[in-house]
Write a protein that holds these residues in place. Structure first.
Motif, PDB file in Angstrom:
ATOM      1  N   TRP A  70      48.699  72.807  16.895  1.00 11.31           N
ATOM      2  CA  TRP A  70      49.271  71.830  17.820  1.00 11.31           C
ATOM      3  C   TRP A  70      49.042  72.212  19.271  1.00 11.31           C
ATOM      4  N   THR A  83      51.025  67.244  20.744  1.00 11.85           N
ATOM      5  CA  THR A  83      50.090  66.434  19.958  1.00 11.85           C
ATOM      6  C   THR A  83      49.209  67.406  19.187  1.00 11.85           C
ATOM      7  N   GLN A  84      48.567  66.933  18.157  1.00  8.33           N
ATOM      8  CA  GLN A  84      47.796  67.852  17.348  1.00  8.33           C
ATOM      9  C   GLN A  84      46.508  68.257  18.038  1.00  8.33           C
ATOM     10  N   THR A  86      42.617  69.108  17.680  1.00 10.22           N
ATOM     11  CA  THR A  86      41.666  68.504  16.754  1.00 10.22           C
ATOM     12  C   THR A  86      40.407  69.333  16.585  1.00 10.22           C
ATOM     13  N   GLU A  99      40.578  67.027  11.091  1.00  9.60           N
ATOM     14  CA  GLU A  99      41.462  66.578  12.163  1.00  9.60           C
ATOM     15  C   GLU A  99      41.970  65.185  11.934  1.00  9.60           C
ATOM     16  N   PRO A 100      43.192  64.858  12.430  1.00  8.49           N
ATOM     17  CA  PRO A 100      44.031  65.673  13.299  1.00  8.49           C
ATOM     18  C   PRO A 100      45.110  66.488  12.576  1.00  8.49           C
ATOM     19  N   ARG A 101      45.282  66.331  11.294  1.00  6.55           N
ATOM     20  CA  ARG A 101      46.357  66.994  10.526  1.00  6.55           C
ATOM     21  C   ARG A 101      47.707  66.703  11.177  1.00  6.55           C
ATOM     22  N   GLY A 102      48.707  67.486  10.911  1.00  4.02           N
ATOM     23  CA  GLY A 102      50.018  67.227  11.501  1.00  4.02           C
ATOM     24  C   GLY A 102      50.885  66.311  10.672  1.00  4.02           C
ATOM     25  N   CYS A 103      52.093  66.092  11.121  1.00  2.00           N
ATOM     26  CA  CYS A 103      53.023  65.211  10.437  1.00  2.00           C
ATOM     27  C   CYS A 103      54.155  64.873  11.404  1.00  2.00           C
ATOM     28  N   PRO A 104      54.989  63.887  11.058  1.00  2.00           N
ATOM     29  CA  PRO A 104      56.041  63.499  11.999  1.00  2.00           C
ATOM     30  C   PRO A 104      57.091  64.580  12.177  1.00  2.00           C
ATOM     31  N   ALA A 107      55.697  66.938  14.665  1.00  2.00           N
ATOM     32  CA  ALA A 107      55.662  66.310  15.989  1.00  2.00           C
ATOM     33  C   ALA A 107      57.025  66.382  16.655  1.00  2.00           C
ATOM     34  N   THR A 272      51.160  65.668   3.884  1.00  2.00           N
ATOM     35  CA  THR A 272      50.867  64.721   4.967  1.00  2.00           C
ATOM     36  C   THR A 272      49.589  65.042   5.741  1.00  2.00           C
TER      37      THR A 272
ATOM     38  N   ILE B  17      49.549  55.918   5.887  1.00  2.00           N
ATOM     39  CA  ILE B  17      50.408  56.592   4.919  1.00  2.00           C
ATOM     40  C   ILE B  17      51.880  56.472   5.305  1.00  2.00           C
ATOM     41  N   CYS B  19      53.561  57.712   7.777  1.00  2.00           N
ATOM     42  CA  CYS B  19      54.194  58.976   8.113  1.00  2.00           C
ATOM     43  C   CYS B  19      54.988  58.910   9.416  1.00  2.00           C
ATOM     44  N   HIS B  20      54.642  58.009  10.319  1.00  2.00           N
ATOM     45  CA  HIS B  20      55.328  57.863  11.605  1.00  2.00           C
ATOM     46  C   HIS B  20      55.037  58.984  12.594  1.00  2.00           C
ATOM     47  N   THR B  21      53.985  59.752  12.369  1.00  2.00           N
ATOM     48  CA  THR B  21      53.642  60.769  13.371  1.00  2.00           C
ATOM     49  C   THR B  21      53.356  60.080  14.700  1.00  2.00           C
ATOM     50  N   VAL B  24      56.528  59.401  16.628  1.00  2.00           N
ATOM     51  CA  VAL B  24      57.206  60.570  17.181  1.00  2.00           C
ATOM     52  C   VAL B  24      56.447  61.137  18.371  1.00  2.00           C
ATOM     53  N   THR B  25      55.124  61.204  18.286  1.00  2.00           N
ATOM     54  CA  THR B  25      54.365  61.761  19.405  1.00  2.00           C
ATOM     55  C   THR B  25      54.449  60.835  20.617  1.00  2.00           C
ATOM     56  N   THR B 264      46.881  61.243  17.416  1.00  2.00           N
ATOM     57  CA  THR B 264      47.792  61.954  16.516  1.00  2.00           C
ATOM     58  C   THR B 264      47.937  61.262  15.165  1.00  2.00           C
ATOM     59  N   VAL B 266      47.722  60.721  11.724  1.00  2.00           N
ATOM     60  CA  VAL B 266      47.343  61.614  10.638  1.00  2.00           C
ATOM     61  C   VAL B 266      46.491  60.890   9.602  1.00  2.00           C
ATOM     62  N   ARG B 268      44.216  58.846  10.285  1.00  2.00           N
ATOM     63  CA  ARG B 268      42.911  58.577  10.876  1.00  2.00           C
ATOM     64  C   ARG B 268      42.557  57.101  10.763  1.00  2.00           C
TER      65      ARG B 268
END
Lengths: 874, 534
Positions: A70, A83-84, A86, A99-104, A107, A272, B17, B19-21, B24-25, B264, B266, B268
């Motif tokens: 991150w 933010t992630q 990348t 990329e970008p991976r991550g999750c809420p 975050a 995720t 998906i 996820c709601h990332t 949040v970001t 952000t 996820v 894509r």
């Protein structure tokens, strides 16, 4: 067609038309828009908001095994947002990148940095600190002060009962550390170092933090408790079948599969950062099948959704195996599959049959010693029949080659000239015999364990080396018997067809147990196998806690694995099983392990099986409702008669199959001091009974542990394990937390229901007059939980979900049932020990830390839900 | 012709998906402050569901967007100029906080500070609006994953519309479950109703990139924009009394970075790229009589960057060369105009939205798959469009004013792509009739596949930077020569650097400074009393 070149003519438009002479800018001919130059100073507002001083890199050390990278933005020394990053290494031009991976959840991590929930100073329970200070003042020395406190049952009870009930006070680091050290020193001196313990799971999420504490405990002789088995994430099938803890492909390999089954794994929620691989692979022509009891986050990506009743997945997998064995092995040999299983599985191995009740039962593998061969490791070398010569031969690669000098260079699967025979069927030397097999799918029994029924099914068998020699068949022949795949001439009780539901393991039989229609089971099995054949082994099963957290999960997993092995998928890119652990590893594993276990000072470190530790020391062993014999096979030898779970545990400790700390009913330091040859004398005293194992009497004060250090973990909440409707109660992974982390995070709570909740189907809600967001209570003999209901038609009737881990620190009122704060998701569940997990000292079934051990499975629970008063008190 | 350029977005709902990332970001970067607690510039809705604010798509109720008057001219649904003037102090069509949700926090301090009692201390919910304890009855994402659908699902305006057509069309039963996620940001429309609604002229659409913004200096808080936007993507900041909205992260776009929600994401699933359009055609396109024609009409407003004549006209109009080149490589243009798999959200609002969506595939209905027909037959391996769970009509009500044909065409292309790629995946020759059936050549299908599945970062976000001449004015690119830790007074060295403290204009609105320092005080002080704002 509207004329947009002339100004509008309705009332009010006159005003607009006249106004164009007074406004800056150039209007369009229809006066619908006006173009201006300058006047953009206001843009600065959001540029200012975006401005930052620097960006630093980090990860979030939480137990999701995501290890995402991150970018953390910093403004005037304050973390503002994330933010992630990348910049992952590229996987090549023809695949989607990581990329970008991550999750809420991740975050939202930076919220914790400044949140009021962040503990920045030591806190001590006020009553304890008061009493300690008093004793310390009086006795002038920390250790006697602590001893003084411990020696007084009334003072002890006072601080123990205050636990969790507020009254924390801030203490200095010096004082807090002194208190802990005094407790540990006193315990070590009085009861022994193994009455101190440490618990800190999943080293990979923060290796240094874990190792620091683990090393400390190892240096003082205190055991570290295992966690992989305790969390029931250990797929016991893996050590059982492969002798390997867990190995899985990286998530990028999901992309390579031509057929993907998500079976018990809600990938968008639990994987995720990498879920996109599953999503994108569909565009590459991958077919996706989701097996889940509810219409879950991953179900929306499926081509087909199978929804067996929770926990019945093993039956579905067996029936799929039945179809594959019938259509791709017995009716038509499939070279790609047959070649694979001959080499990479134990299907060709010969198994001895021994007489029992007018039939035979499978006993042990035939060994080289049974052929009167001796030599190094002969007792541990398995035997196959060579297809070409018809002779019994010993192929490379079995255990006997692993640990012997003569085995060097032969610990591999090179077959040379040997073509192992899969079956004895049709050979002159073989004749059909009836083998007895246990059935566990029958009704009845005081605890629902069934009637102890037995099946008789024929296998081709031959006697090796003359009349007195061992009677053998192959694993494959036994497999066909287990799966109910008949061949002409085989006696016994077989199903007539796929539609025959009387007996395992036909598609119709599984339908009665799972509710998945037989035709669907057949279709998926055929697609699976055909795809494996055409794609050369690129079928994958993505498994998760939904199928791994059950009491019998290792059998469920072995049924999945059988599908993958029969179709030549295991061990290939794009094929095989994909469990949810194994991606996140401690990279410098060897050096790290030495550091963490303090092996540079003393070996071996004390390491204990977590499940057994909690089972005994929280007295859950007292709540078993039935003995171990209830779980026994009807063809067993009666060894569990009169034994409870705790008895099995004690046996495993005495036999040395499993580690056991606290170990003896005496201080190990005393044992070491008193005796000349401590080991010999301890053995002698164990034989006479003068020395006993602590686990044989867990409630005796000299036997229970005294000081536990928990870090990077939440044990008491998430791990320590109702007009009414009775439902099956499950605790799957939460979308809004990662286990207990984030469940108190304000963003996660704002995006969900803001407190403990239980999902239920409308039929169950209607039965008790519950509407969405009503307060309900879930009660069973283990405890009570208060939560708000989430009513949704995507839930199957008769099953509720309370996602883990919703802690009772946020928005949880007192319960109506007890008038006290209710519990958390694991309040309603209880530990049940599985005796077969305690086996040790036998080939790959030998204990190692986090490799093998009883799992803390806790999914199968039944509870009552009722609506309660909607007026709540906090 | 008056060519203009806009940075537009496409979201592939087949990849979301849920996820709601993104939410949040975006929240942490932009709306993590007082007055904006309930505001999510980017939100994700589970459908079927009411969305946020609840039932925003019911324009009979909210009167957002445009309609045609008797003469066939555009008129704001909320009323003409005189009507609006009459109600300027009392706008009846304004959502209240309860239509979004009442934001809350918790008394977290109680967990560490509670005195010794007889029970476990808990942090109870407290309203961020009133400061009083509250019962939580709605949130920003209450119906996530179909939560409460038996109770509220009928209130989804799309479900209401479908039920008008056929009462059995949508059933909230286990066997017929369907679900997808809809992430939403501001549409940055070509014909923005919000801009047209503002009595003080405080809203504007940037000429160079089409981003629609609220001028925080000139906004007077009339909130006509909140009513005017049919997507309800302009919000009211109850602390400053001004309107705010998604900015398409222009401080990032200007330096070639994608929006926060895109980068952000996820899943894509987002694409950013330039779309060239003819500004002179917008009103006409928005005014076509039949709302089912709006989709095609908007396609007609877009210009083809491969047409040399268009490129010349763009240069003459002052669009920078690298923008024109970016338009040729634009993934948004490809998905909208070439492959035609992306569709606009609610074109019937007549605002000409510029964030388009690829509709999602879904699992086959139970009834059909139970027949056990041979699934390995390519035609049966992936469900026929009519057997998929999400009703075509539902998607059509969202994306094409109810016309199922373009939705079907889009989904058929995706299914054909999967079928074509499967053959390649297994190492066999694809059946060319599959691609032909959806009017695509094999190479086209394979290019579309690469864009949807494989596309790298630089393929998903094709963003030209602001013209070089503007670089000096832009904060983000005004970097000092060396590392900011190398000189006293730089950021991180104590004191202010080019980005710290007061990097905007000298005379920023007081509210911005107050918020920042107040926030900082709250974040670092031990005693809540110290953190009180001045």
């Amino acid at each position: 067609m509207t004329d947009t070149q002339t100004p509008p003519t309705e009332p009010g438009a006159a005003l607009l038309s006249a106004g164009r002479f007074f406004r800056p800018g150039t209007p369009s001919p229809d006066l619908h828009s006006v173009t201006m130059t300058d006047g953009r100073e206001a843009d600065a507002f959001y540029r200012d908001r975006w401005s930052h001083d620097k960006v630093v890199h980090s990860t979030h050390g939480v137990n999701c095994t995501g290890s995402c990278r991150w970018k953390v933005y910093v403004k005037d020394g304050i973390i503002t947002w994330e933010t992630q990053e990348t910049d992952y290494p590229s996987v090549g031009p023809d695949r989607p990148e990581y990329e970008p991976r991550g999750c809420p959840r991740g975050a939202a991590f930076s919220w914790y940095t400044y949140s009021p929930t962040r503990v920045r100073y030591p806190y001590v329970r006020g009553v304890l600190l008061e009493m300690y200070r008093e004793a310390r003042e009086r006795l002038k020395d920390p250790v006697p002060a602590w001893a003084d406190l411990q020696g007084d049952p009334e003072r002890r009870r006072r601080y123990q009962q205050a636990r969790g009930k507020g009254g924390l006070v801030r203490a200095s680091w010096d004082e807090a550390v002194e208190l802990v050290a005094a407790a540990q020193v006193h315990t070590i001196r009085t009861y022994g170092p193994d009455r101190v313990a440490g618990f800190s799971p999943i080293p990979a999420m923060s290796m240094v933090s874990h190792a620091a504490g683990a090393r400390y405990h190892s240096l003082i002789g205190a055991p570290m408790l295992s966690f992989y088995d305790w969390y029931a994430d250990l797929p016991v099938a893996s050590p059982q079948v492969f002798g390997d803890q867990t190995d899985v492909p990286e998530s990028g390999d999901w992309w390579d599969a031509a057929y993907l089954m998500m079976w018990g794994s809600n990938v968008p929620v639990t994987r995720t950062p990498d879920a996109h691989w599953m999503v994108e692979a569909r565009y590459r022509g991958q077919k996706v099948v989701v097996v889940s009891p509810d219409y879950a986050d991953n179900t929306k990506f499926a081509d087909e959704w199978l929804h067996p009743h929770p926990g019945t997945d093993g039956a579905l997998a067996l029936a799929m195996g039945h179809v594959i064995l019938r259509e791709f092995f017995v009716d038509r040999e499939t070279p790609f599959f047959a070649d694979y299983v001959r080499k990479f599985t134990d299907l060709p191995f010969l198994v001895t049959l021994t007489e029992r009740d007018g039939g035979y039962v499978p006993a042990k593998f035939l060994r080289a010693t049974d052929l009167r061969q001796d030599g190094e490791g002969a007792e541990w070398k398995t035997v196959v029949l060579d297809e070409t010569t018809g002779r019994a031969v010993v192929p490379n690669g079995s255990l006997g080659f692993r640990w012997t000098t003569s085995g060097e260079g032969r610990w591999n699967l090179e077959l040379g000239d040997i073509t192992p025979a899969l079956s004895l069927y049709g050979r002159d030397v073989a004749a059909p015999v009836e083998v007895l097999l246990p059935r566990f799918d029958t009704e009845g029994g005081a605890h629902g364990q069934g009637r102890g029924a037995v099946l008789a099914r024929g296998v081709p068998a031959t006697r090796l080396g003359g009349a007195g020699g061992p009677l053998v068949t192959t694993v494959y022949d036994l497999l066909l018997a287990q799966y109910g795949v008949h061949r002409p001439g085989m006696p016994g009780d077989w199903p007539d067809s796929y539609e025959d539901d009387r007996t395992p393991a036909t598609p119709a039989w599984q339908e009665a147990l799972t509710s998945v229609p037989a035709a669907k089971c057949v279709k998926i099995a055929r697609e699976f196998a055909r795809t494996a054949e055409r794609s050369e082994g690129r079928c994958m099963i993505l498994m998760g806690a939904g199928t791994n957290h059950w009491f019998h999960s290792e059998t469920i997993y072995r049924a999945f694995l059988a599908l993958l092995q029969l179709t030549g998928c295991q061990g290939r890119n794009g094929g095989g099983w994909a469990h949810y652990v194994g991606q996140e590893k401690c990279r410098p594993a060897t050096g790290w392990a030495t550091l963490a276990a303090a092996s540079d000072w003393a070996r071996p470190p004390r390491q204990m099986i977590g499940t057994a530790y909690w089972f005994l020391n929280t007295d859950q062993w007292r709540y078993d409702r039935f003995g171990a014999d209830v779980l026994a096979s009807p063809l067993g030898e009666g060894r569990f008669a009169g034994m409870t779970g705790a008895d099995c545990l004690a046996l495993s400790a005495r036999a040395g199959w499993m580690p056991s700390y606290p170990t003896f009913n005496r201080n190990s330091l005393d044992l070491g001091e008193e005796f000349g040859d401590p080991v010999a004398k301890a053995v002698a005293e164990l034989r006479t009974g003068a020395l006993r194992f602590a686990c044989e009497d867990p409630d005796a004060p000299e036997n229970w542990p005294r000081v536990l250090t928990l870090w990077r973990a939440n044990l008491l909440g998430s791990s320590a394990k109702g007009a009414e409707v009775t439902v099956r109660y499950l605790t799957p992974h939460n979308k809004w937390s990662i286990h207990s982390e984030y469940q108190d995070n304000l963003f996660m709570l704002a995006l969900s229901r803001g407190g403990q909740s239980i999902w239920m189907a409308p039929q169950d809600a209607d039965a008790i007059g519950v509407r969405d967001n009503d307060w309900i209570e879930a009660v069973n003999r283990n405890g009570v939980v208060v939560a708000r209901a989430i009513v949704s038609h995507r839930m199957p009737a008769g099953t509720v979900y309370m996602h883990h881990a919703q802690e009772r620190t946020v928005g949880v009122p007192k319960t109506e049932t007890t008038g006290m704060r209710g519990g958390i998701h694991n309040t309603l569940t209880r530990l049940i020990l599985k005796p077969s997990h305690l086996i040790g000292g036998y080939a790959q079934l030998s204990w190692a830390f986090n490799y093998l051990g009883p799992t803390g499975n806790q999914r199968d629970e039944v509870t009552v839900i009722r609506r309660r008063s909607q007026e709540v008190e906090y | 012709m008056r060519p203009m350029a806009q940075i537009a977005m496409v979201m592939n709902l087949g990849k979301c998906i849920g996820c709601h990332t993104c939410s949040v970001t975006c929240k942490q970067a932009w709306t993590n402050r007082r007055g904006m607690e309930y505001v999510w510039f980017n939100n994700v809705e589970t459908r079927p569901g009411q969305g946020c604010p609840r039932q925003y798509e019911d324009q009979e109720k909210w009167r957002g967007g445009w309609e045609l008057n008797r003469r066939g001219s555009l008129r704001l649904k909320a009323g003409g100029r005189l009507h609006k003037l009459a109600g300027i102090f009392s706008n009846p069509r304004l959502p209240e906080i309860k239509d979004y949700y009442e934001p809350w926090t918790y008394d977290y301090r109680n967990l560490t500070d509670a005195p010794l009692g007889d029970d476990y201390p808990v942090a109870r919910p407290v309203s961020s609006i009133t400061g009083k304890p509250m019962k939580i009855e709605w949130s920003s994402n209450w119906d996530d994953n179909l939560a409460g659908a038996p109770a509220y699902g009928d209130l989804d305006p799309m479900v209401e519309r479908l039920r008008e057509q056929a009462s059995d069309k949508v059933r909230f039963s286990y066997e017929q479950t369907f679900m997808f996620y809809l992430p939403r940001i501001c549409e940055h429309c070509l014909n923005p109703a919000c801009v047209a609604s503002c009595p003080s002229g405080a809203m504007y659409k940037r000429a160079e990139d089409g981003i629609v913004l609220v001028d925080q200096d000139h906004c007077r808080g009339w909130r006509m924009c909140v009513t005017g936007c049919p997507y309800k993507k302009v919000y009211f900041n109850h602390a400053t009394g001004k309107a705010e909205k998604c900015t398409l992260c222009y401080p990032r776009l200007e330096v070639g970075l994608p929006t926060v929600c895109s980068e952000t994401c996820v899943g894509r699933l987002r694409y950013l790229g330039v779309v060239l359009y003819d500004a002179d055609e917008v009103t006409a396109a928005a005014s076509v009589r039949d709302e089912k024609d709006l989709y095609q009409a908007q396609l007609g407003v877009f210009l083809d960057p491969e047409d040399a004549g268009v490129r010349t006209a763009c240069e003459r109009a002052g669009i920078p060369y690298d923008w024109i080149e970016a338009a040729r490589r634009s993934p948004v243009h490809a998905l909208i105009s070439r492959y035609r798999v992306a569709l606009p959200l609610h074109p019937e609002y007549r605002t000409m939205p510029m964030v388009w969506y690829i509709p999602p595939l879904s699992p086959v209905v139970d009834a059909l798959s139970e027949s056990g027909h041979d699934g390995e037959d390519a035609a049966n391996l992936f469900g026929a469009i009519d057997t998929l769970r999400i009703p075509l009509e539902y998607l059509a009500e969202m994306f094409t004013a109810g016309d199922t044909a373009p939705v079907r065409a889009s989904l058929e292309k995706l299914a054909a792509m999967r079928s074509h790629m499967r053959a390649l995946n297994i190492g066999e020759e694809p059946d060319t009739s599959v691609a032909a059936a959806v009017g695509m050549a094999p190479q086209e299908i394979e290019s579309m596949y690469r864009l949807l599945a494989v596309a790298k970062y630089e393929d998903r976000y094709v963003i030209p930077t602001a013209a070089v001449g503007d670089a000096r004015r832009l904060e983000e690119s005004a970097l000092p020569e060396g590392c900011s830790l190398e000189y006293d007074g730089g950021p991180g060295m104590g004191g202010d650097g080019p980005f710290g403290q007061d990097s905007g204009r000298r005379s920023l609105p007081l509210v911005s400074v107050e918020n920042f320092h107040g926030l900082r005080r709250r974040q670092t002080s031990d005693d809540p009393a110290d953190a009180e704002e001045i």
